[in-house]
Write an enzyme that holds these catalytic residues in place. Sequence first.
Site, PDB file in Angstrom:
ATOM      1  N   ARG A 169       0.683  -1.408  -0.146  1.00 40.96           N
ATOM      2  CA  ARG A 169      -0.095   0.029  -0.130  1.00 40.96           C
ATOM      3  C   ARG A 169       0.747   1.279   0.106  1.00 40.96           C
ATOM      4  O   ARG A 169       0.534   2.130   0.557  1.00 40.96           O
ATOM      5  CB  ARG A 169      -1.016   0.108   1.142  1.00 40.96           C
ATOM      6  CG  ARG A 169      -1.900  -1.379   1.228  1.00 40.96           C
ATOM      7  CD  ARG A 169      -2.782  -1.209   0.017  1.00 40.96           C
ATOM      8  NE  ARG A 169      -3.750  -2.571   0.111  1.00 40.96           N
ATOM      9  CZ  ARG A 169      -3.481  -3.628  -0.420  1.00 40.96           C
ATOM     10  NH1 ARG A 169      -2.439  -3.565  -1.025  1.00 40.96           N
ATOM     11  NH2 ARG A 169      -4.196  -4.563  -0.203  1.00 40.96           N
ATOM     12  N   SER A 220     -11.121  -0.292   3.133  1.00 36.06           N
ATOM     13  CA  SER A 220     -10.256  -0.615   4.338  1.00 36.06           C
ATOM     14  C   SER A 220      -9.590   0.559   4.868  1.00 36.06           C
ATOM     15  O   SER A 220      -8.987   1.369   4.059  1.00 36.06           O
ATOM     16  CB  SER A 220      -9.317  -1.746   4.149  1.00 36.06           C
ATOM     17  OG  SER A 220      -9.888  -2.914   3.423  1.00 36.06           O
ATOM     18  N   GLU A 290      -4.676   3.345   5.740  1.00 38.42           N
ATOM     19  CA  GLU A 290      -4.756   3.352   4.210  1.00 38.42           C
ATOM     20  C   GLU A 290      -4.984   4.890   3.794  1.00 38.42           C
ATOM     21  O   GLU A 290      -4.573   5.249   2.655  1.00 38.42           O
ATOM     22  CB  GLU A 290      -5.285   2.293   3.587  1.00 38.42           C
ATOM     23  CG  GLU A 290      -4.675   0.803   3.906  1.00 38.42           C
ATOM     24  CD  GLU A 290      -5.460  -0.234   2.936  1.00 38.42           C
ATOM     25  OE1 GLU A 290      -5.997   0.243   2.028  1.00 38.42           O
ATOM     26  OE2 GLU A 290      -5.338  -1.308   3.401  1.00 38.42           O
TER      27      GLU A 290
END
Length: 305
Positions: A169, A220, A290
Amino acid sequence: MEIPADLNLRKDVPLGDFTTWKVGGAADFFAEPDSSDHLEALVHWGRGQQLPMRFIGAGSNLLISDEGLAGLVICSRRLQGSQLDPTTGIIEAQAGEPLPTLARRAAKAGLSGLEWSVGIPGTVGGAVVMNAGAQGGCIAESLIDATVLDPSSGQTRRMSCNELDYDYRHSALQSEALVVLSARFRLQAGVDPSELSARTSSNLHKRTSTQPYQLPSCGSVFRNPEPQKAGRLIEGLGLKGHRIGGAEVSTLHANFIVNTGNAQAADMDALIRHVQAVVKQAHGLQLHPEVMRLGCFANSQAAAA
């Protein structure tokens, strides 16, 4: 301040309409370019006016403050389109192309490598920046390069997958002020389209049956602290259903925070920080979001620590 009519700029636009969380204040100036030339003209104007510039896509990984954003906000979601070569497996997509659209088009052409992305509510540009991933796959696995624009100079260039310095990520684009215009991918050619269709359908079913698609969310919220799963840690601490204002830890998947209907960005921010604090106290682990915060938030440094 003179605003050229052909730039299609709007003033004081509520940004909650352009994020999947449906929260956030207004942009001083806002535009949705429909071509790379239009985008470059907007950047040129913004640079000439010495305005701060922000770039967003589908808004699925953003938390924009209730105070909104000063300067010019450019949304790339109208920069859509893709070209593919079923023989070589190379596909090029514009930054605003929805990732699920690209995945389905590739599957119909017998190109394998993006089936994992069919349920991700984001664009190609955002996926390249965040190294989006799901179901064991991620952008870095198939990306050849990305064409990026440097707003400070107006220059464009291609950055290879290696130059983007991908990790979980993460990409170099998260710390560099560059804007993705398009990206090229190398997929596996010659795969049975019906097999790929079955894979995409299976992946989509897994996501829709385990994630809260009925309420606004950003996807998420936290990165997984490998080898553990953020959602399991949060659920294990009894935080499912915990609310602050209109923000709630999803009762379906604990790594999702949903807008129950009247949330403010401050509610989302406070709930993120609360979850981080509870997990830190119980396990000594720092969960890293995130989601990217834009604008001014109280205790933002503490939240990012």
